[in-house]
Design a protein around this motif. Structure first.
Motif, PDB file in Angstrom:
ATOM      1  N   CYS A   1      -2.357   5.090   6.480  1.00  0.00           N
ATOM      2  CA  CYS A   1      -2.099   4.583   4.915  1.00  0.00           C
ATOM      3  C   CYS A   1      -3.072   3.590   4.325  1.00  0.00           C
TER       4      CYS A   1
ATOM      5  N   THR B   1       5.462   4.325  -0.060  1.00  0.00           N
ATOM      6  CA  THR B   1       4.932   2.736  -0.625  1.00  0.00           C
ATOM      7  C   THR B   1       5.299   2.041   0.287  1.00  0.00           C
TER       8      THR B   1
ATOM      9  N   GLY C   1      -3.939   0.038   2.616  1.00  0.00           N
ATOM     10  CA  GLY C   1      -3.281  -1.341   1.624  1.00  0.00           C
ATOM     11  C   GLY C   1      -4.327  -2.659   1.075  1.00  0.00           C
ATOM     12  N   LYS C   2      -3.870  -3.109   0.333  1.00  0.00           N
ATOM     13  CA  LYS C   2      -4.651  -4.621  -0.372  1.00  0.00           C
ATOM     14  C   LYS C   2      -3.221  -5.771   0.127  1.00  0.00           C
TER      15      LYS C   2
ATOM     16  N   LYS D   1      -8.259  -5.517   3.172  1.00  0.00           N
ATOM     17  CA  LYS D   1      -8.100  -4.471   3.257  1.00  0.00           C
ATOM     18  C   LYS D   1      -7.525  -3.549   4.261  1.00  0.00           C
TER      19      LYS D   1
ATOM     20  N   THR E   1      -5.856  -0.242   6.879  1.00  0.00           N
ATOM     21  CA  THR E   1      -6.198   0.814   6.836  1.00  0.00           C
ATOM     22  C   THR E   1      -5.468   1.527   7.919  1.00  0.00           C
TER      23      THR E   1
ATOM     24  N   GLY F   1       0.364  -1.615   0.081  1.00  0.00           N
ATOM     25  CA  GLY F   1      -0.138  -0.064  -0.089  1.00  0.00           C
ATOM     26  C   GLY F   1       0.709   1.262  -0.629  1.00  0.00           C
ATOM     27  N   GLN F   2      -0.008   2.422   0.508  1.00  0.00           N
ATOM     28  CA  GLN F   2       0.635   3.470   0.497  1.00  0.00           C
ATOM     29  C   GLN F   2       0.260   4.610   1.673  1.00  0.00           C
TER      30      GLN F   2
END
Length: 194
Positions: free
Chosen positions: A63, A181, A65-66, A95, A97, A55-56
């Motif tokens: 943040c 990233t 991500g997946k 996901k 977060t 993720g980013q």
């Protein structure tokens, strides 16, 4: 005198174990206890997971991500080198977060959640908080490359994960400043089957 013994566990039925009333009965009980212990050990596997996320983070230190459904494999080859592979699979995804608070000297705290699957009517979510300022980020020798780690407490769950608590650890690496990233590995052990 012999008798037929039947043992049923949640996963397996053991049938047709023959034993005599005397010494063999003691051996039979030991076998049953061992099988039950093995069943408990096997059942405990559904209370843990490890998963890769990519993720980013934004400038506001949020943040996202997946992580897809995946198989993670680790092997040690004949030269004692470690082989590591993450293979994406068909299926749903999770996901990740979170919000980070940087505290100086490479430390940070984090709070967030992991949502499993794509169900909109009943989301399956684990909520976590870092244990104090347990997050630590360190830059490597190359400019912009870093590694990080964090330990968190799973404080709550929703949907199929309601009442789930436990601990999780996160290790990862990334490029650029402030987690722009990243790739990370989340490992968790919880109190309820997942």
């Amino acid at each position: 005198m012999y008798m037929t013994c039947l043992l049923e566990t949640k996963e397996t039925t053991f049938l047709a174990i023959f034993c005599s009333k005397n010494e063999t009965m003691t051996a039979f009980i030991k076998v049953i206890v061992a099988l039950c212990a093995a069943g408990i050990a096997v059942a405990a596997v559904d209370k843990e997971f490890t998963m890769q996320f990519q993720g980013q983070c934004t400038g506001a230190n949020t943040c996202i991500g997946k992580g897809p459904s995946q198989d993670i494999s680790i092997g040690i080859d004949p030269d004692d080198a470690v082989a590591f592979d993450v293979e994406g699979k068909l299926g749903s995804y999770a996901k990740y977060t979170s919000d980070l608070v940087f505290l100086g000297n490479g430390t940070y705290s984090e709070r967030g959640n992991i949502t499993f699957g794509t169900s909109l009517h009943r989301p399956h979510i684990l909520h976590f908080e870092s244990i104090g300022a347990s997050g630590y980020k360190e830059y490597l020798t190359k400019v912009g490359e870093y590694v990080y780690t964090m330990t968190a407490r799973i404080v709550d769950g929703e949907g199929a994960l309601q009442d789930v608590t436990g601990l999780m650890s996160i290790t990862g690496y990334g490029q650029e400043d402030d987690f722009a990233t990243w790739t990370q590995y989340v490992s968790a052990v919880v109190n309820e089957p997942l």
